[in-house]
Design an enzyme around this catalytic site. Sequence first.
Site, PDB file in Angstrom:
ATOM      1  N   ASP A  53      -1.594 -46.936  26.013  1.00  0.00           N
ATOM      2  CA  ASP A  53      -1.976 -47.905  27.047  1.00  0.00           C
ATOM      3  C   ASP A  53      -2.629 -49.132  26.402  1.00  0.00           C
ATOM      4  OD1 ASP A  53      -4.405 -46.811  26.343  1.00  0.00           O
ATOM      5  OD2 ASP A  53      -5.060 -46.381  28.391  1.00  0.00           O
ATOM      6  N   SER A  54      -2.781 -49.096  25.063  1.00  0.00           N
ATOM      7  CA  SER A  54      -3.175 -50.293  24.317  1.00  0.00           C
ATOM      8  C   SER A  54      -2.187 -51.427  24.579  1.00  0.00           C
ATOM      9  CB  SER A  54      -3.255 -49.991  22.816  1.00  0.00           C
ATOM     10  OG  SER A  54      -2.071 -49.367  22.372  1.00  0.00           O
ATOM     11  N   ASP A  92       1.205 -42.417  27.128  1.00  0.00           N
ATOM     12  CA  ASP A  92      -0.238 -42.422  27.375  1.00  0.00           C
ATOM     13  C   ASP A  92      -0.491 -42.538  28.879  1.00  0.00           C
ATOM     14  OD1 ASP A  92      -2.816 -42.366  26.482  1.00  0.00           O
ATOM     15  OD2 ASP A  92      -2.807 -44.383  25.624  1.00  0.00           O
ATOM     16  N   LYS A 122      -0.389 -38.112  26.603  1.00  0.00           N
ATOM     17  CA  LYS A 122      -1.750 -38.109  26.054  1.00  0.00           C
ATOM     18  C   LYS A 122      -2.699 -38.507  27.172  1.00  0.00           C
ATOM     19  CE  LYS A 122      -3.504 -41.601  23.410  1.00  0.00           C
ATOM     20  NZ  LYS A 122      -4.673 -42.020  24.230  1.00  0.00           N
ATOM     21  N   GLU A 124      -7.170 -39.036  27.987  1.00  0.00           N
ATOM     22  CA  GLU A 124      -8.499 -39.135  27.388  1.00  0.00           C
ATOM     23  C   GLU A 124      -9.487 -38.186  28.079  1.00  0.00           C
ATOM     24  OE1 GLU A 124      -9.738 -43.242  27.539  1.00  0.00           O
ATOM     25  OE2 GLU A 124      -7.946 -43.945  26.473  1.00  0.00           O
ATOM     26  N   GLU A 191     -10.902 -40.802  17.919  1.00  0.00           N
ATOM     27  CA  GLU A 191     -10.993 -42.252  17.711  1.00  0.00           C
ATOM     28  C   GLU A 191     -12.430 -42.672  17.429  1.00  0.00           C
ATOM     29  OE1 GLU A 191      -8.937 -44.678  20.587  1.00  0.00           O
ATOM     30  OE2 GLU A 191      -9.819 -46.525  19.812  1.00  0.00           O
TER      31      GLU A 191
END
Length: 290
Positions: A53-54, A92, A122, A124, A191
């Site tokens: 999602d960057s 993501d 993925k 978080e 991270e």
Amino acid sequence: MSNSPVSPAKKVTTAVFRSKKARGELLSMLTAYDYLTAKAVDLAGIDSILVGDSLGMVILGYESTLPVTMEDMLHHCQAVSRGASRALLIGDMPFMSYQVDVREAVWNAGRFLQEAGMDAVKLEGGKERLDAVQAIIGAGIPVLGHLGLTPQSINQLGGFKTQGQSADAAMQILEDSLLLEKAGCFGIVLESVPDRVAGYISSRLEIPTIGIGAGAECDGQVLVTHDLLGLYDNFTPKFVKQYAALHTKINQALQTYKSEVEQGVFPAEEHTYSITDEEWEQFLNRAGES
Ligand code: KIV
């Protein structure tokens, strides 16, 4: 090191992640958001492509990843899946696609596989996301965890800051890692975590850790490809190594193009199509020019 492209044969699966860790082989992962980059990353033999999602910051120009939607993610995942055939493809899950409701989380995770050609997702978070992680894995969808600096929580974390620098914070990341492993995650991104903390966590897990700003003792590394290539010039975190300076190269190329257009140097003959003299004469006749 060879400069020629690797032409990899066998598809990387989540099982490969585990077996590489068991054999002590390090895993490579990079981001891609489009067809061409995915093709290049795949051809280089990188184990896994993360459609992060960057992309919100790198491609869409947002200041954080928070505005990224499911539709944004699926659109880019579809392009990536058309460009890569070997690497394990991970989509993501964007902010608010799995935090509200477990059923919605499973549904959204499924869309990455069903509509966008991803192999895994993925997301978080640790303990607070365990229900969602378990339900998604229960639906047969492989999950990569993400702990430490979790950019979707920057408002809670107070910005893009290193995590796990106190014993308490390090313990929290360890506990969350163990919970994610038990829930069935096939790996965990760590991270912006101190190297010793990341190394210790890696030694306690059977699944691989993939570090970004987490030192050399992780079981693999991931970088944002645009950072690695020196394309994203807004800011460069300490943990990024730039393997090329493409931003400068692109700028030079664009300036040269501008000046060649302005001076009439481009296009030259070799960039130009022709018409035979015979057809040209006929054309002029018909146009009333003879
Ligand atoms: O969105 C992303 O690219 C990521 C990586 C930085 C791990 O989450």
